[in-house]
Write an enzyme that holds these catalytic residues in place. Structure first.
Site, mmCIF file in Angstrom:
data_model
loop_
_atom_site.group_PDB
_atom_site.id
_atom_site.type_symbol
_atom_site.label_atom_id
_atom_site.label_comp_id
_atom_site.label_asym_id
_atom_site.label_seq_id
_atom_site.Cartn_x
_atom_site.Cartn_y
_atom_site.Cartn_z
ATOM 1 N N GLY A 285 0.832 -1.184 0.000
ATOM 2 C CA GLY A 285 0.000 0.000 0.000
ATOM 3 C C GLY A 285 0.876 1.245 0.000
ATOM 4 N N CYS A 286 0.401 2.315 -0.629
ATOM 5 C CA CYS A 286 1.231 3.522 -0.726
ATOM 6 C C CYS A 286 1.398 4.175 0.638
ATOM 7 C CB CYS A 286 0.662 4.489 -1.747
ATOM 8 S SG CYS A 286 -1.085 4.863 -1.542
ATOM 9 N N ASN A 287 0.323 4.206 1.422
ATOM 10 C CA ASN A 287 0.440 4.750 2.777
ATOM 11 C C ASN A 287 1.298 3.835 3.648
ATOM 12 O OD1 ASN A 287 -1.462 6.869 2.220
ATOM 13 N ND2 ASN A 287 -3.097 5.350 2.412
ATOM 14 N N THR B 266 4.943 4.473 3.070
ATOM 15 C CA THR B 266 5.428 5.725 3.655
ATOM 16 C C THR B 266 5.662 5.573 5.153
ATOM 17 O OG1 THR B 266 3.947 6.782 2.049
ATOM 18 C CG2 THR B 266 5.052 8.217 3.632
#
Lengths: 342, 342, 342, 342
Positions: A148-150, A153
């Site tokens: 997932g992109c979140n 991060t």
């Protein structure tokens, strides 16, 4: 040697981003593009910014001849992804950008995604695609699950700290702000320009966001005991970019040094000097992640901030980085584009 | 062979854009960067999006050793540019991004820019830098004058039509919309976010914009008689991108064919099918210019629309394209980056 | 005396804007709100910015008791509007915000909107709702047809000039830029934030926009002979605001004086000093329209620029202004809100 | 009875916002406007959105005859404000929008603002202007100190909870996102559109923001013991709006009920149902503050989110609300404007 590439689900933003990146890749050739509802169209009509490229016409997946395909990027929605990947010839390498193979515990998958996993046998061989922490496994893998992109991060801010045992594992808060392209090209009222521009709001507050399943899995694995974080995403009036402001309890200088050491040889993780912190604008369109550390006025509290482009390092750039490893290419091939600013 | 490059005025947006593009150029090496007020700073502190690059420190121009420099990009303000370029060693090739050497008639320069030209002897050898129309001269030039970004956009829509004599030369209107980065990183109230976002307005209305001097010079030269157009620029709440909506009198099909023929071998000019027209979003961050033609409901009236990125094709990308020619490199080297969308 | 008001189609942007304006109106009370798909919901759930107001629950139109309703604002889509209005009790005054009753020639309606008019008998009594030019008729009307928002903007720039016979009627070009809320709250890919922000593009180029039907009807009526203009709308990355840049042939000073005289007693039309021109930002959220005139460097050519907020003066504000007249109230009641800037 | 009002520092955003609000106020008349550098100009030239109003010309403060002025809004920069206010006739009521009179402890003022206070005698009589919590004192005050906009937002989320003793006072984190207009109309590189749009970043991280001084003062006073919070502001690509995401330890249901009880009679604080949370877009241009409460998946942790418009409820609207009390008017006069959405 040129690797033959197919992209499934090429009519979404992550599919288009893959094509943008591969356009200047020295050893990849796109030989097939699928898009279910837009089959028959030219990519340049679906995404006019790709008009200058010679690309195969969009087709349905069934129409693709996979005989000479070396690697498939699967940019389909979750659930669909499983069903498609399990039918692919088993010799083909696959980088999946959906959520389908991220969670090693099938019960967790069912809990967060609301239905049983339909390809449990494949889950066993899937490698979690956070390149910087699974590099060797990815190099040897046939199936890699993009993160997932979140989730990416937050992990860039936290993994080395959890591994080093230098922060309080029960007191981690990730307050994250993301651009809207992470939600894809879907027709939803809350993604309209008139509903988004000139403002901000939180969503999935209180522990409802599915990327928490990745945080739980990965942080617990690193810590060797269950770790649960608080996570509040916010939607920004911006297309690309995630900035995660992470609140931890631990010594700021030790935290900075731990991160700097962990990332000192990483080509895409840029550690800022102590006391500086990043902006989404400075990573836009690139595969770089900027990480900064600031000490709070309250002793023993630290703020770690990480920023990346959700479509690049958070998704399609990460996928290409993984594909490079899987194909034995230089990990950075096609990915050294500088960010676009302003 | 690697060409040694210096960039003067590297702390502005066009300087940063040059570095972004050169970062992946196969045969250029940046050996010097100047910035008057920011001398002594690292580029990554002035533009954090370039933090991942190893770049020379910013210095004052006087501190640069030009002995081994092959080509200078001069991204200084007009007037300053003249003064600096005339002091450079005469063997060094120069691409100037300012307005200083665009106008062949020195009186016109003085009229539009408010002071006499201080390097008239250099003006004689300067070549106007609209690559697609001055390619041979640029290849042989020592000094190339980058065009105005608006001037480039309007010319891509109009030059082949004027050359072919197929439109009414006294009835041309260019209604142009531009992003704000064309105004540079200068501290002006009208460039503040709070003054610009969520709206639009015209500026320099009625014939006051300096890029008209370029339109006058170039269109008159192509036509072989004086041509004066109407030109109204508008400021958009966007950082990059120009779209010029050009109203002409002439047959739409003939106009489309004339443009398509003129651009059929151009690597950076993408001609859209008849009836389609471009968006700034589809060229952002790239060196491409999209051109479309639509016939009006009133017979004999045609709308030509051209879109490009003011910082790339309109300025730094054009400059690099010209530098490639001047240095004997492939014209497209470092410039085939696909646009960034969304 | 308080007028009882019903709003049909209250779940769209124009419906919400009507409620915003009526919220501080001294003599109107909202007694019914309809919304077909959202019937049963509270307005504050559909539009949380109206949460502080006590409003009737959203219902289906059939559920409304019109016995004591004095005036209906009909903010339904075209075609639906006709069908609904012809069933309303004939004593009720109606301000229609759709396109259904704007065109006096039923054949024109069918040509532009693609189907026959279903309430031709009502069309006969409908008054075109451009208040400043139909004030007396509107005061006496039962049914007023709100104008197109683009059509209103262009007419404020041009009607007095056409009436005065001081411009060339065959050489009028309206290049218009509009915010996105004019397209409503509909789920279309081209209205997504990711497709719109940070750029601009034209649409309905060449004479395809339906508001041309209004320009044709009104300008021809004013001129006493057929008038056809060129009209190119562009979509801005902004929610509210239209700026129309209008190119005419005529003397700039005469044009400015003609407009200034025409509007000198108008409460909502603000004429700028000669040579100045407006911005959408300076009318946002208000019922004001700013108009400016600039002479071109080419003698005999003039640029007239008009700006207004499409949701207020271009739609719901205009509707309220007309309702005030129809109900015998002060024309400006509820409408003197200053624009919101920045 | 009409109160005569002077606004000092009328050429900034808070000055303009005061005029916007007072424009429809039933019992205030603006009789003087000052602006040092823009003295001699018309307000409509400095802020064209106010062009439709008849307003006094901008003058220097020395030129104002304060004889008949009832109340002064002082919208000057801090430090300047002190110097000006101590020279005003002592009978005039003053609402100061600067930071100069917010801190009761002069040493704290000097610590956070870097210089000694120059009007310590006035500080003694100043009342902190958070209307909902200082209503009686404000009604009786001659000098009211407007709060910081971020400080107001955080306090609306937290004050009743701290007063009730239902959250852990040592574990409060305020992660706040703000639009750019709070920084005023100042010429700074980091406020340019090109530096701000399409992204987000934190600033003043780790305890450096001056509004912390207000949090420290107010929360400690409410708690009866020192309270220090963590506070990280972020800059949004938006002009107006603040959303504060506040992390506390305490029972979510108890927290929601405590806030709902505290605000149940407040005209401007809108408490959302449990589990819902606000957006800046839904308060824009209004004096409302929306507050929501969500329980975290981790038991005993709660997220409180508050949103308001920094220029209205966070500054000029608050100032007008206070002025209404000081002048004996209805607290809500001129302030019931509904938010502008979209």
């Amino acid at each position: 040697m040129t690797h033959k590439i197919a992209i499934l689900g090429a009519s979404g933003y992550t599919g288009a981003e893959l094509i943008r990146l591969i356009a200047t890749h020295p050893s990849m050739e796109i030989t097939a593009l699928s898009a279910d509802r837009k089959a028959g169209m030219q990519m340049g009509d679906v995404f006019p910014h790709l008009r200058h490229l010679s690309l195969p016409k969009l087709v349905k997946i069934d129409e693709i001849d996979f005989t000479h395909v070396d690697l498939v990027f699967c940019a389909l929605p979750h659930a669909t992804s499983q069903a498609v990947i399990k039918k692919l010839p088993s010799k083909i390498k696959v980088v999946d950008l959906s959520a389908d193979f991220r969670l090693r515990d099938l019960a967790e998958y069912e809990k967060w995604y609301g239905k049983p996993h339909s390809a449990p046998e494949l889950q066993g061989e899937a490698v979690y695609g956070l390149t910087e922490f699974y590099r060797d496994d990815i190099s040897a893998a046939r199936l890699v699950a993009g993160t997932g992109c979140n989730a990416a991060t937050g992990q860039f801010a936290l993994r080395p700290l959890i591994a080093a045992g230098i922060i309080d594992l029960d007191e981690i808060i990730i307050d994250l702000k993301t651009g809207v392209s992470g939600a894809g090209r879907s027709l939803k009222e809350n993604l309209l320009h008139a509903e988004l521009s000139e403002g901000a709001h939180a969503y999935a507050v209180g522990g409802a966001h599915r990327h928490l399943a990745e945080f739980d899995q990965e942080f617990s694995a690193v810590a060797g005991r269950p770790v649960k974080v608080q996570f509040t995403p916010h939607l920004l009036p911006a297309n690309r970019g995630i900035v995660a402001t992470v609140y931890v309890k631990g010594d700021p200088k030790v935290i900075h040094k731990t991160l700097a050491d962990a990332y000192k040889n990483e080509p895409f993780i840029v550690m800022l000097p102590f006391g500086e912190h990043p902006s989404t604008r400075h990573v836009r369109g690139s595969n770089f992640c900027h990480v900064g550390v600031v000490g709070d006025r309250i002793a023993g509290r630290t703020i770690v901030i990480a920023a990346l482009d959700n479509l690049t390092k958070g998704s399609s750039g990460q996928a290409l980085q993984n594909a490079n490893l899987m194909l034995g290419e230089d990990e950075t091939a096609g990915l050294m584009l500088a960010p676009v600013f302003p």
